[in-house]
Design a protein around this motif. Sequence first.
Motif, short mmCIF file in Angstrom:
data_model
loop_
_atom_site.label_atom_id
_atom_site.label_comp_id
_atom_site.label_asym_id
_atom_site.label_seq_id
_atom_site.Cartn_x
_atom_site.Cartn_y
_atom_site.Cartn_z
N LYS A 25 40.82 46.00 41.77
CA LYS A 25 41.72 46.05 40.62
C LYS A 25 41.04 45.38 39.43
CE LYS A 25 45.34 47.72 42.91
NZ LYS A 25 45.97 49.02 42.61
N ALA A 26 41.51 45.71 38.23
CA ALA A 26 40.90 45.16 37.02
C ALA A 26 41.00 43.64 36.99
CB ALA A 26 41.55 45.77 35.78
N TYR A 27 42.15 43.07 37.41
CA TYR A 27 42.31 41.62 37.33
C TYR A 27 41.34 40.90 38.24
CZ TYR A 27 44.90 41.25 41.77
OH TYR A 27 45.26 41.26 43.09
N LEU A 28 40.93 41.56 39.36
CA LEU A 28 39.96 40.94 40.28
C LEU A 28 38.59 40.82 39.61
CD1 LEU A 28 41.00 42.75 43.58
CD2 LEU A 28 41.47 40.37 42.94
N LYS A 29 38.25 41.80 38.78
CA LYS A 29 36.99 41.73 38.03
C LYS A 29 37.02 40.55 37.06
CE LYS A 29 36.19 46.71 38.35
NZ LYS A 29 36.06 47.99 37.62
N ARG A 30 38.20 40.30 36.47
CA ARG A 30 38.33 39.16 35.56
C ARG A 30 38.20 37.84 36.31
NH1 ARG A 30 43.60 39.44 32.20
NH2 ARG A 30 42.73 37.45 31.47
N LEU A 31 38.79 37.78 37.51
CA LEU A 31 38.66 36.57 38.32
C LEU A 31 37.20 36.31 38.68
CD1 LEU A 31 41.65 36.67 40.85
CD2 LEU A 31 41.25 35.00 39.04
N LYS A 32 36.49 37.37 39.00
CA LYS A 32 35.08 37.22 39.35
C LYS A 32 34.27 36.77 38.14
CE LYS A 32 31.23 37.54 41.65
NZ LYS A 32 30.88 36.47 42.62
N ALA A 33 34.53 37.41 37.00
CA ALA A 33 33.74 37.10 35.80
C ALA A 33 34.08 35.73 35.23
CB ALA A 33 33.97 38.18 34.75
N ASP A 34 35.37 35.38 35.19
CA ASP A 34 35.79 34.15 34.52
C ASP A 34 35.77 32.93 35.42
OD1 ASP A 34 36.19 35.82 32.41
OD2 ASP A 34 38.38 35.78 32.47
N TYR A 35 35.95 33.14 36.74
CA TYR A 35 36.10 31.99 37.64
C TYR A 35 35.14 32.04 38.83
CZ TYR A 35 40.35 31.07 35.01
OH TYR A 35 41.24 30.80 34.00
N ASP A 36 34.24 33.03 38.82
CA ASP A 36 33.29 33.19 39.94
C ASP A 36 34.02 33.18 41.27
OD1 ASP A 36 30.82 33.56 41.12
OD2 ASP A 36 30.41 31.41 41.30
N PHE A 37 35.12 33.91 41.30
CA PHE A 37 35.98 33.96 42.48
C PHE A 37 35.72 35.23 43.28
CE2 PHE A 37 39.92 35.40 44.52
CZ PHE A 37 40.26 34.30 45.29
N GLY A 38 35.37 35.12 44.58
CA GLY A 38 35.24 36.25 45.48
C GLY A 38 34.03 37.12 45.22
N ALA A 39 34.04 38.31 45.89
CA ALA A 39 32.91 39.22 45.79
C ALA A 39 33.37 40.65 46.04
CB ALA A 39 31.83 38.84 46.79
N PHE A 40 32.67 41.61 45.42
CA PHE A 40 32.93 43.03 45.63
C PHE A 40 31.89 43.59 46.59
CE2 PHE A 40 34.96 42.31 41.54
CZ PHE A 40 36.15 43.03 41.67
N SER A 41 32.37 44.46 47.50
CA SER A 41 31.45 45.09 48.46
C SER A 41 32.08 46.37 48.99
CB SER A 41 31.14 44.14 49.62
OG SER A 41 30.28 44.77 50.56
N ALA A 42 31.33 47.49 48.89
CA ALA A 42 31.78 48.78 49.43
C ALA A 42 33.16 49.18 48.92
CB ALA A 42 31.76 48.74 50.96
N GLY A 43 33.42 48.92 47.65
CA GLY A 43 34.68 49.33 47.05
C GLY A 43 35.84 48.39 47.30
#
Length: 303
Positions: A25-43
Amino acid sequence: MQKGLFNDSKKMLRKYSAGDKIPSKAYLKRLKADYDFGAFSAGYFTYALADKIRLINKVKQQLGVHLEFDPYPEQQSRNENSKTNRAEKLNSYPVSRDFILINSINGLKINKQLIATSPLSSLGLSVKADEIDTVEHPYIVLVENLTLMANLASLILPDPLKDALWLYRGDVKPSQQTGMAYQFFRRWKDNPCYKLVCFSDLDPKGIEIAYTCEADYWLSPADCEAAMAIDLQGIEQEWHKQTASRLYLHRQQLPAQCQLAFSLMNEQHITLKQEHMLSHNLKLQLFSLKKKGSVNGGYADQS
């Protein structure tokens, strides 16, 4: 952290545990970019327990609340924040939110006092709105553009407005937001001692402002057709930018003068700003914002 991201993150933490595969989801990308939270893998998106702890601690530092269990904190004034928090700007609204900009031609008459206007060119007086208990001006005028606030005496006005209180509407900038101005303006709408006037641009947005602000009258050029015919250099842009306002107005039963102005705009695809009305010395007139307004004695019928 903004309220939308806060609420989306809260729902995510409650629905998914550490290690779960979460649809991207778009908000997860913001969490990753702004807070270095979590990771994306295989969709999919995943987070570890350490990510969760770190994110909760960061939000706690920023907002003073627990991301997973507490509601988003309501904004307070910096003065209120300073009573309990070292970071007085934390989740605070702009200082200017409580203030309005007012002016008059011959002195401000508020709270049973006469406050002289500045001998120098001035935009007016910035005051805390809730400290105004009474207004001793019979007309209150909501002004769309800031330039006009410093040039009230140069406007060619109908007599009733020469003793008016002029109120700047504000704009989209956080430091000049419109909310408090509208709130103050509408505070007087059911009081028979006052008449409310909207002074806006001669464009679709200006008509929309006049139609929706709950004013009694619209202050606009006395001869709308002549005003629209003023020869100006440059390419007309405002008409084309204001599609949303045009569509809105097409669906309304507009007061007589608003409909006349809108019809001329539709035919000619041109607009006119308040600054043009000022610089071209256009005579201004009050027009009723009732659906069936009439004109009497040089200004709109006030019966």
